[in-house]
Design an enzyme around this catalytic site. Sequence first.
Site, PDB file in Angstrom:
ATOM      1  N   LYS A 127       3.218  11.530   6.587  1.00 19.76           N
ATOM      2  CA  LYS A 127       2.431  11.358   7.807  1.00 19.76           C
ATOM      3  C   LYS A 127       3.021  12.100   9.000  1.00 19.76           C
ATOM      4  O   LYS A 127       2.819  13.292   9.147  1.00 19.76           O
ATOM      5  CB  LYS A 127       2.194   9.880   8.081  1.00 19.76           C
TER       6      LYS A 127
ATOM      7  N   ASP B 101       9.619   2.867   1.444  1.00 19.05           N
ATOM      8  CA  ASP B 101       8.446   3.658   1.804  1.00 19.05           C
ATOM      9  C   ASP B 101       8.283   3.578   3.325  1.00 19.05           C
ATOM     10  O   ASP B 101       7.738   2.627   3.857  1.00 19.05           O
ATOM     11  CB  ASP B 101       7.208   3.110   1.092  1.00 19.05           C
TER      12      ASP B 101
ATOM     13  N   PHE C 130       0.863  -1.178   0.000  1.00 19.13           N
ATOM     14  CA  PHE C 130       0.000   0.000   0.000  1.00 19.13           C
ATOM     15  C   PHE C 130       0.899   1.226   0.000  1.00 19.13           C
ATOM     16  O   PHE C 130       1.583   1.521   0.983  1.00 19.13           O
ATOM     17  CB  PHE C 130      -0.935   0.051   1.208  1.00 19.13           C
TER      18      PHE C 130
END
Length: 400
Positions: free
Chosen positions: A255, A226, A141
């Site tokens: 984030k 990531d 994801f």
Amino acid sequence: MSGTHLVEGTRPSALARNYHPLPVEIASGEGAWVTDTDGRRYLDLLAAYSAVNFGHGHPRLIAAAKQQLDRVTLVSRAFENDRLEPFARELAALAGKQMVLPMNTGAEAVESGIKVARAWGYRVKGVQDGAATIVVASGNFHGRTTTIVSFSDDPSARDGFGPYTPGFRIVPYGSAEALEAAIDDTTVAVLLEPVQGEAGVVVPPEDYLPAVRRICDERRVLMIADEIQSGLGRVGATFACDLVGVVPDLYLLGKALGGGIVPVSAVVGDEDVLGVLRPGEHGSTFGGNPLAAAVGLEVVQMLATGEPQRRARELGDVLRGRLEPLVGHGVTAVRTRGLWAGVDIDPALGTAREVCERMMARGVLAKDTHGQTVRFAPPIVIQEADLHHAIDVFEAALRP
């Protein structure tokens, strides 16, 4: 309006139905706690998918944002601003790298990393223009933009959104052998999550990332990590790659980099890779804006002390110690990395969503993924007593 979300059908919503939130309406937050519009408090075990690693309304981050709000918030990259270079320098130093490409959202960081890898492949490695391939992992994801969903194997993210962007090869996560077999002369990068977050906090074998690093070196391929969810303290280290002694060519960050206040993301690497970009080839009006840079700089300075990482390690031990004994008692599997856990629910007890709803009724907020998994990612500032309370509530929710 009531603190619980309106029952569907009682009033038309102006929101597109791309989310299915728990029926609670948050009005304020402090630390690891949030309060709904009826004044009921809840313990937050999601931390906005790790974007709120440092808690709701952290005083240092709020102060940095307020100070910058009184000065200037946006000038675009057409001009310099006095917050961006200090942010880039300290973030690069935190990562042990030389350069930073600032963006806004995590998906933008991933898209930017893909562009950089392709440019490096054409301009440095010598891959034929338009032929570059990137190896990715099953269960990944990395976002929901059209290029990214093109290499997702999650039907809810991918199906119905074609035509898909070519140039990606999906291999099983955790298999270095399959990854190496997928690499050929057109391959410019391997793009992986060191821990797969949305998949349910899936931790690969300990030798996997070191093997990926070795393969990338031997085959002259970029390793892109990531760390948008796993990075910046969540796993008990600055980066999840640190836990196995691996340094990728590019870090993708987001984030928590914005402190839960503003969207901030970045691609971080050395000049021999990020330096392939030329003026005008990539950009963002808001990327690197003074407000984002001021907050991001404060986040980096907090991480540079090592305190958030230490706290996540210590509380992560508590979390693991409480969850692992539940296997066989309503739980079928537990996976943890620092203060982050994926817990698989026995289908005999219901779905993970139902367990989360029962927890919410008892004042604790968590989120399900992939049907049977509950994720725990509380703010790192959570008190140990509150963490124990949260797991007490989770245990009670396993007994409907």
